[in-house]
Design a protein around this motif. Structure first.
Motif, PDB file in Angstrom:
ATOM      1  N   ILE A 147      44.701  17.592  27.075  1.00  0.00           N
ATOM      2  CA  ILE A 147      43.522  18.140  26.935  1.00  0.00           C
ATOM      3  C   ILE A 147      42.279  17.179  26.684  1.00  0.00           C
ATOM      4  O   ILE A 147      42.457  16.311  25.664  1.00  0.00           O
ATOM      5  N   VAL A 148      41.273  16.900  27.347  1.00  0.00           N
ATOM      6  CA  VAL A 148      40.406  15.810  27.322  1.00  0.00           C
ATOM      7  C   VAL A 148      38.857  16.521  27.509  1.00  0.00           C
ATOM      8  O   VAL A 148      38.705  17.361  27.662  1.00  0.00           O
ATOM      9  N   PRO A 161      39.185  24.725  32.819  1.00  0.00           N
ATOM     10  CA  PRO A 161      38.470  24.458  31.579  1.00  0.00           C
ATOM     11  C   PRO A 161      39.200  25.209  30.449  1.00  0.00           C
ATOM     12  O   PRO A 161      39.988  26.162  30.570  1.00  0.00           O
ATOM     13  N   PHE A 162      38.979  24.713  29.341  1.00  0.00           N
ATOM     14  CA  PHE A 162      39.943  24.976  27.982  1.00  0.00           C
ATOM     15  C   PHE A 162      38.951  25.599  27.008  1.00  0.00           C
ATOM     16  O   PHE A 162      38.842  26.936  26.811  1.00  0.00           O
ATOM     17  N   ARG A 163      37.916  24.952  26.215  1.00  0.00           N
ATOM     18  CA  ARG A 163      37.100  25.401  25.286  1.00  0.00           C
ATOM     19  C   ARG A 163      35.834  24.534  25.361  1.00  0.00           C
ATOM     20  O   ARG A 163      35.756  23.412  25.943  1.00  0.00           O
ATOM     21  N   GLN A 164      34.953  24.917  24.406  1.00  0.00           N
ATOM     22  CA  GLN A 164      33.798  23.959  24.442  1.00  0.00           C
ATOM     23  C   GLN A 164      33.166  24.081  22.900  1.00  0.00           C
ATOM     24  O   GLN A 164      33.471  24.950  22.267  1.00  0.00           O
ATOM     25  N   LEU A 271      36.064  20.793  26.742  1.00  0.00           N
ATOM     26  CA  LEU A 271      37.185  20.571  26.679  1.00  0.00           C
ATOM     27  C   LEU A 271      38.015  21.072  27.899  1.00  0.00           C
ATOM     28  O   LEU A 271      37.744  21.970  28.418  1.00  0.00           O
ATOM     29  N   THR A 272      38.864  19.943  28.494  1.00  0.00           N
ATOM     30  CA  THR A 272      39.449  20.429  30.045  1.00  0.00           C
ATOM     31  C   THR A 272      40.936  20.214  29.768  1.00  0.00           C
ATOM     32  O   THR A 272      41.199  19.251  29.312  1.00  0.00           O
ATOM     33  N   LEU A 273      41.691  21.018  30.204  1.00  0.00           N
ATOM     34  CA  LEU A 273      42.981  21.119  30.937  1.00  0.00           C
ATOM     35  C   LEU A 273      43.265  20.127  31.979  1.00  0.00           C
ATOM     36  O   LEU A 273      42.721  20.411  32.775  1.00  0.00           O
TER      37      LEU A 273
END
Length: 315
Positions: A147-148, A161-164, A271-273
Motif C-alpha cells: 500500500i503506497v 485504489p485503496f483510500r484517500q 493510497l494505492t494497492l
C-alpha cells in the motif's frame, strides 16, 4: 544439489531481513542452526551465496539467482497449501504485506480484524516501509502486495485504489500557527516538531521533503510510536505535529488541539494497492485484495442474502 523448503525459506528471510541473526528470528530458528544451514547450502552449491559484513549481508551473483528461484518456489508452495486446505474445510496461508505509515495506522487495523476473523488459518505479515521501497520490494517478489502513496511510480505493477487521506498540522491552542487558515511545510520547519521515531516511514519521508527545501532538516523535539501520542504531546505544547487528518479529527474529540491544512500537493494522499499479478495470488490472497478494496464484500459473503459471487469487486 538438495535444498529443502526450510533452507529456501530461511535464505529468503535472511536476505529480506538483511542479516542472518534477524533472518533466523523470522524463520523461528536458533542463530547457530540458521548459520549452519546457510553454510551447508554454500558448501552444497560450491559457491558463496552471501557477502557477510558488520553491516549485515549482501547477495553474491549466485545468491541473487537462488533468491529469485526460492521466491518462485515458495510462492507456489504457499499457493498450493492454501488451495488444498480448502478441501480439508479451511484455508491456510500467509500474506506478506508492506504498507506506508498512513495506511498502516489509519486504515488497516479495522479491515485486517474483519478479514482475519473470518480466515482463522491465514496470517498477515505486515512491515512498514516508505512507498518507494514498497514498490521495489513488491516488484522483486519480497512481498505479495503493498500500500503506497498514489504519487509514487509503480512501474509495471498492477494497482487498485485503496483510500484517500491528507496530512495536516496539529497545533496546541495559542501556538503561533493556530490562527493560520493553511500553512506550507517550509513554514512548519521553522517550529519544533513532535513526530514518529526516525526509523518510521513517515519521518523518513518528511526528512526527505525537508532536505529538498534548501537542505533543511526536521526539528524533532520528541519521537514517539503512534500518531495518538504525537497529538497528546502537541496538546501539551511540546511542538507541532504532522499527522493524517483522520487521526487529527479523531483526537480532537478528546484533546485540545487544532488542525491547520498543509498547502503542499503531497499532503493529499491517494493510497494505492500494488501487486505483481492478481491472478498469480492464491485464492485467499485474492479475497484479501477484494476486502481491502471493498470491505463490504466480505460482509456480503458472510451473509448469503448479499448474493455476491467469489471474487466480486476485483474487476
Amino acid at each position: 544439489m538438495r535444498f529443502d523448503l526450510v533452507d529456501l525459506s530461511l535464505f529468503r528471510h535472511v536476505v529480506e531481513a538483511g542479516s542472518i541473526t534477524h533472518g533466523a528470528a523470522r524463520a523461528n530458528l536458533a542463530l547457530a542452526a540458521a548459520s549452519a544451514r546457510v553454510r551447508g547450502m554454500e558448501e552444497t552449491l560450491g559457491a558463496a551465496l552471501l557477502i557477510r559484513s558488520r553491516q549485515g549481508v549482501a547477495l553474491t551473483p549466485a545468491g541473487r539467482t537462488l533468491l529469485a528461484h526460492a521466491r518462485v518456489l515458495l510462492d507456489r508452495v504457499e499457493r498450493m497449501q492454501g488451495e488444498l486446505a480448502a478441501y480439508a474445510g479451511g484455508t491456510v496461508g500467509q500474506i506478506r504485506l508492506l504498507s506506508n505509515t498512513n495506511a498502516l495506522t489509519e486504515f488497516l487495523p479495522e479491515v485486517l480484524s474483519a478479514y482475519l476473523g473470518r480466515h482463522p488459518g491465514v496470517s498477515v505479515d505486515i512491515e512498514e516501509r516508505t512507498s518507494d521501497e514498497i514498490v521495489g520490494l513488491v516488484a522483486e517478489g519480497a512481498a505479495d502486495l503493498g500500500i503506497v502513496a498514489g504519487t509514487v511510480d509503480t512501474g509495471t505493477l498492477q494497482t487498485y485504489p485503496f483510500r484517500q487521506d491528507r496530512f495536516v498540522v496539529v497545533v496546541a491552542p495559542g501556538h503561533a500557527l493556530a490562527a493560520a487558515e493553511a500553512v506550507s511545510f517550509a513554514d512548519v520547519l521553522a517550529h519544533d516538531l513532535v513526530g514518529l521515531d526516525r526509523a518510521s516511514a513517515l519521518t523518513r519521508f518528511l526528512a526527505d521533503k525537508a532536505g529538498r527545501i534548501d537542505g533543511r532538516s526536521l526539528r524533532l523535539r520528541v519521537q514517539l510510536r503512534s500518531f495518538d501520542a504525537v497529538c497528546r504531546l502537541v496538546e501539551c505544547g511540546v511542538g507541532v505535529g504532522i499527522v493524517p487528518e483522520t487521526t487529527a479529527r479523531r483526537a480532537m474529540r478528546g484533546m485540545a488541539i487544532g488542525i491547520v491544512p498543509l498547502t503542499d500537493p503531497w499532503a493529499l494522499r491517494d493510497l494505492t494497492l500494488c501487486l505483481r499479478a492478481l491472478d498469480a495470488l492464491p485464492a485467499f490472497a485474492r479475497d484479501f485484495v477484494a476486502h481491502l478494496r471493498h470491505p463490504q464484500t466480505l460482509e456480503s459473503r458472510a451473509n448469503p442474502s448479499g448474493g455476491l459471487p467469489s471474487g466480486a469487486g476485483l474487476g
